[in-house]
Write a protein that holds these residues in place. Structure first.
Motif, PDB file in Angstrom:
ATOM      1  N   LYS A 107      14.909 -10.901  -3.069  1.00  0.00           N
ATOM      2  CA  LYS A 107      13.723 -10.259  -3.662  1.00  0.00           C
ATOM      3  C   LYS A 107      13.265 -11.021  -4.914  1.00  0.00           C
ATOM      4  O   LYS A 107      12.072 -11.308  -5.074  1.00  0.00           O
ATOM      5  N   ILE A 108      14.225 -11.360  -5.793  1.00  0.00           N
ATOM      6  CA  ILE A 108      13.872 -12.086  -7.029  1.00  0.00           C
ATOM      7  C   ILE A 108      13.207 -13.422  -6.694  1.00  0.00           C
ATOM      8  O   ILE A 108      12.164 -13.772  -7.249  1.00  0.00           O
ATOM      9  N   ALA A 109      13.816 -14.163  -5.746  1.00  0.00           N
ATOM     10  CA  ALA A 109      13.273 -15.483  -5.378  1.00  0.00           C
ATOM     11  C   ALA A 109      11.848 -15.350  -4.855  1.00  0.00           C
ATOM     12  O   ALA A 109      10.942 -16.090  -5.274  1.00  0.00           O
ATOM     13  N   LYS A 110      11.625 -14.395  -3.931  1.00  0.00           N
ATOM     14  CA  LYS A 110      10.283 -14.254  -3.348  1.00  0.00           C
ATOM     15  C   LYS A 110       9.278 -13.717  -4.367  1.00  0.00           C
ATOM     16  O   LYS A 110       8.133 -14.179  -4.409  1.00  0.00           O
ATOM     17  N   ASP A 111       9.691 -12.751  -5.171  1.00  0.00           N
ATOM     18  CA  ASP A 111       8.759 -12.186  -6.163  1.00  0.00           C
ATOM     19  C   ASP A 111       8.374 -13.244  -7.199  1.00  0.00           C
ATOM     20  O   ASP A 111       7.209 -13.325  -7.600  1.00  0.00           O
ATOM     21  N   CYS A 112       9.348 -14.049  -7.650  1.00  0.00           N
ATOM     22  CA  CYS A 112       9.039 -15.095  -8.652  1.00  0.00           C
ATOM     23  C   CYS A 112       8.116 -16.148  -8.058  1.00  0.00           C
ATOM     24  O   CYS A 112       7.189 -16.623  -8.735  1.00  0.00           O
ATOM     25  N   ALA A 113       8.357 -16.515  -6.802  1.00  0.00           N
ATOM     26  CA  ALA A 113       7.494 -17.510  -6.155  1.00  0.00           C
ATOM     27  C   ALA A 113       6.073 -16.963  -6.037  1.00  0.00           C
ATOM     28  O   ALA A 113       5.094 -17.686  -6.308  1.00  0.00           O
ATOM     29  N   ALA A 114       5.954 -15.685  -5.666  1.00  0.00           N
ATOM     30  CA  ALA A 114       4.624 -15.069  -5.568  1.00  0.00           C
ATOM     31  C   ALA A 114       3.977 -14.997  -6.957  1.00  0.00           C
ATOM     32  O   ALA A 114       2.767 -15.219  -7.094  1.00  0.00           O
ATOM     33  N   GLY A 115       4.790 -14.725  -7.982  1.00  0.00           N
ATOM     34  CA  GLY A 115       4.279 -14.678  -9.359  1.00  0.00           C
ATOM     35  C   GLY A 115       3.743 -16.038  -9.789  1.00  0.00           C
ATOM     36  O   GLY A 115       2.719 -16.109 -10.481  1.00  0.00           O
ATOM     37  N   ALA A 116       4.418 -17.104  -9.387  1.00  0.00           N
ATOM     38  CA  ALA A 116       3.955 -18.458  -9.739  1.00  0.00           C
ATOM     39  C   ALA A 116       2.581 -18.728  -9.134  1.00  0.00           C
ATOM     40  O   ALA A 116       1.702 -19.299  -9.787  1.00  0.00           O
ATOM     41  N   VAL A 117       2.388 -18.288  -7.878  1.00  0.00           N
ATOM     42  CA  VAL A 117       1.077 -18.463  -7.231  1.00  0.00           C
ATOM     43  C   VAL A 117       0.018 -17.681  -8.000  1.00  0.00           C
ATOM     44  O   VAL A 117      -1.068 -18.204  -8.289  1.00  0.00           O
ATOM     45  N   LEU A 118       0.358 -16.453  -8.353  1.00  0.00           N
ATOM     46  CA  LEU A 118      -0.610 -15.590  -9.047  1.00  0.00           C
ATOM     47  C   LEU A 118      -1.033 -16.200 -10.389  1.00  0.00           C
ATOM     48  O   LEU A 118      -2.225 -16.262 -10.700  1.00  0.00           O
ATOM     49  N   ILE A 119      -0.050 -16.679 -11.165  1.00  0.00           N
ATOM     50  CA  ILE A 119      -0.381 -17.260 -12.481  1.00  0.00           C
ATOM     51  C   ILE A 119      -1.265 -18.494 -12.320  1.00  0.00           C
ATOM     52  O   ILE A 119      -2.266 -18.658 -13.027  1.00  0.00           O
ATOM     53  N   SER A 120      -0.925 -19.347 -11.342  1.00  0.00           N
ATOM     54  CA  SER A 120      -1.739 -20.556 -11.153  1.00  0.00           C
ATOM     55  C   SER A 120      -3.150 -20.184 -10.696  1.00  0.00           C
ATOM     56  O   SER A 120      -4.127 -20.823 -11.108  1.00  0.00           O
ATOM     57  N   ALA A 121      -3.261 -19.136  -9.866  1.00  0.00           N
ATOM     58  CA  ALA A 121      -4.589 -18.725  -9.375  1.00  0.00           C
ATOM     59  C   ALA A 121      -5.433 -18.154 -10.516  1.00  0.00           C
ATOM     60  O   ALA A 121      -6.631 -18.456 -10.620  1.00  0.00           O
ATOM     61  N   ILE A 122      -4.813 -17.351 -11.388  1.00  0.00           N
ATOM     62  CA  ILE A 122      -5.557 -16.791 -12.529  1.00  0.00           C
ATOM     63  C   ILE A 122      -6.012 -17.923 -13.457  1.00  0.00           C
ATOM     64  O   ILE A 122      -7.165 -17.961 -13.910  1.00  0.00           O
ATOM     65  N   ALA A 123      -5.115 -18.883 -13.721  1.00  0.00           N
ATOM     66  CA  ALA A 123      -5.467 -20.015 -14.596  1.00  0.00           C
ATOM     67  C   ALA A 123      -6.626 -20.811 -13.990  1.00  0.00           C
ATOM     68  O   ALA A 123      -7.578 -21.178 -14.693  1.00  0.00           O
ATOM     69  N   ALA A 124      -6.563 -21.051 -12.669  1.00  0.00           N
ATOM     70  CA  ALA A 124      -7.627 -21.821 -12.004  1.00  0.00           C
ATOM     71  C   ALA A 124      -8.954 -21.070 -12.076  1.00  0.00           C
ATOM     72  O   ALA A 124     -10.013 -21.675 -12.292  1.00  0.00           O
ATOM     73  N   LEU A 125      -8.879 -19.760 -11.912  1.00  0.00           N
ATOM     74  CA  LEU A 125     -10.095 -18.941 -11.964  1.00  0.00           C
ATOM     75  C   LEU A 125     -10.722 -18.994 -13.363  1.00  0.00           C
ATOM     76  O   LEU A 125     -11.941 -19.157 -13.506  1.00  0.00           O
ATOM     77  N   LEU A 126      -9.867 -18.893 -14.397  1.00  0.00           N
ATOM     78  CA  LEU A 126     -10.373 -18.926 -15.780  1.00  0.00           C
ATOM     79  C   LEU A 126     -11.002 -20.287 -16.096  1.00  0.00           C
ATOM     80  O   LEU A 126     -12.077 -20.359 -16.705  1.00  0.00           O
ATOM     81  N   VAL A 127     -10.321 -21.354 -15.666  1.00  0.00           N
ATOM     82  CA  VAL A 127     -10.844 -22.708 -15.915  1.00  0.00           C
ATOM     83  C   VAL A 127     -12.183 -22.888 -15.206  1.00  0.00           C
ATOM     84  O   VAL A 127     -13.170 -23.363 -15.797  1.00  0.00           O
ATOM     85  N   ALA A 128     -12.236 -22.469 -13.916  1.00  0.00           N
ATOM     86  CA  ALA A 128     -13.491 -22.623 -13.156  1.00  0.00           C
ATOM     87  C   ALA A 128     -14.603 -21.800 -13.793  1.00  0.00           C
ATOM     88  O   ALA A 128     -15.735 -22.275 -13.917  1.00  0.00           O
ATOM     89  N   ALA A 129     -14.279 -20.585 -14.218  1.00  0.00           N
ATOM     90  CA  ALA A 129     -15.305 -19.731 -14.828  1.00  0.00           C
ATOM     91  C   ALA A 129     -15.803 -20.356 -16.138  1.00  0.00           C
ATOM     92  O   ALA A 129     -17.010 -20.400 -16.389  1.00  0.00           O
ATOM     93  N   ALA A 130     -14.872 -20.856 -16.956  1.00  0.00           N
ATOM     94  CA  ALA A 130     -15.252 -21.431 -18.259  1.00  0.00           C
ATOM     95  C   ALA A 130     -16.144 -22.659 -18.083  1.00  0.00           C
ATOM     96  O   ALA A 130     -17.068 -22.881 -18.873  1.00  0.00           O
ATOM     97  N   LEU A 131     -15.863 -23.455 -17.027  1.00  0.00           N
ATOM     98  CA  LEU A 131     -16.621 -24.703 -16.865  1.00  0.00           C
ATOM     99  C   LEU A 131     -17.892 -24.527 -16.026  1.00  0.00           C
ATOM    100  O   LEU A 131     -18.883 -25.225 -16.252  1.00  0.00           O
ATOM    101  N   LEU A 132     -17.845 -23.600 -15.065  1.00  0.00           N
ATOM    102  CA  LEU A 132     -18.987 -23.485 -14.140  1.00  0.00           C
ATOM    103  C   LEU A 132     -20.034 -22.462 -14.588  1.00  0.00           C
ATOM    104  O   LEU A 132     -21.226 -22.661 -14.354  1.00  0.00           O
ATOM    105  N   LEU A 133     -19.558 -21.374 -15.192  1.00  0.00           N
ATOM    106  CA  LEU A 133     -20.506 -20.293 -15.503  1.00  0.00           C
ATOM    107  C   LEU A 133     -21.620 -20.691 -16.483  1.00  0.00           C
ATOM    108  O   LEU A 133     -22.793 -20.423 -16.201  1.00  0.00           O
ATOM    109  N   PRO A 134     -21.301 -21.345 -17.641  1.00  0.00           N
ATOM    110  CA  PRO A 134     -22.398 -21.671 -18.575  1.00  0.00           C
ATOM    111  C   PRO A 134     -23.522 -22.500 -17.936  1.00  0.00           C
ATOM    112  O   PRO A 134     -24.695 -22.097 -18.024  1.00  0.00           O
ATOM    113  N   PRO A 135     -23.227 -23.626 -17.244  1.00  0.00           N
ATOM    114  CA  PRO A 135     -24.338 -24.367 -16.636  1.00  0.00           C
ATOM    115  C   PRO A 135     -25.019 -23.600 -15.501  1.00  0.00           C
ATOM    116  O   PRO A 135     -26.227 -23.734 -15.287  1.00  0.00           O
ATOM    117  N   LEU A 136     -24.231 -22.767 -14.785  1.00  0.00           N
ATOM    118  CA  LEU A 136     -24.816 -21.970 -13.700  1.00  0.00           C
ATOM    119  C   LEU A 136     -25.799 -20.953 -14.259  1.00  0.00           C
ATOM    120  O   LEU A 136     -26.916 -20.797 -13.740  1.00  0.00           O
TER     121      LEU A 136
END
Ligand SMILES: Nc1ncnc2c1ncn2[C@@H]1O[C@H](COP(=O)(O)OP(=O)(O)OP(=O)(O)O)[C@@H](O)[C@H]1O
Length: 136
Positions: free
Chosen positions: A98-127
């Motif tokens: 459970k720990i191994a799978k939950d941590c791996a899923a957590g890593a995906v979630l953190i990277s996805a949130i970071a990617a979303l924030l970066v994309a929003a910060a860079l794309l939204l103002p010019p859009l």
């Protein structure tokens, strides 16, 4: 050069081309079986294309590509960890599994949130600027 000792491996890739073939089959497996992997490919590709369309500086497009790519890397590692856990414990419950799978899923979630924030910060103002200029 020191020869590679991989006595426990069922098979070792004989050359670079064969290594690429196995890497590609891992990506194809994740694409076929992991819905989230397909969603992340679509969103990442869309973000990069939007960056190109909005004529963002190359370095900003590179940052969007890197963060989107990182999500895919995390998805692949998550799938690898899931497979190794399932191989080890099969269908039995184990707290460490459970720990191994939950941590791996957590890593995906953190990277996805970071990617979303970066994309929003860079794309939204010019859009927003583009939309406002069309409306005026
Ligand atoms: N053998 C196990 N022992 C204990 N808990 C498990 C076990 N297998 C799965 N789990 C729990 O169930 C959750 C879902 O497991 P699953 O294998 O579907 O992973 P997942 O990350 O949700 O998969 P996917 O990435 O495909 O959506 C895990 O995060 C974990 O909490």
């Amino acid at each position: 050069m020191v020869p590679i000792q991989r006595n426990f491996s069922w098979q070792v890739a004989s050359n670079l081309l064969v290594s690429f073939k196995y890497a590609w089959s891992g990506i194809a497996y994740a694409f076929k079986t992991q819905r989230n992997f397909r969603i992340h490919i679509c969103i990442g590709t869309l973000a990069v294309f939007l960056g190109l369309l909005l004529r963002l500086p190359l370095v900003e497009i590179a940052v969007i590509t890197l963060t989107s790519g990182l999500v895919l890397v995390m998805e692949l590692l998550n799938t690898a960890i899931e497979s190794v856990v399932d191989l080890t414990v099969k269908q039995t419950y184990h707290e460490l599994a459970k720990i191994a799978k939950d941590c791996a899923a957590g890593a995906v979630l953190i990277s996805a949130i970071a990617a979303l924030l970066v994309a929003a910060a860079l794309l939204l103002p010019p859009l927003v600027r583009l939309i406002v200029s069309y409306l005026n």
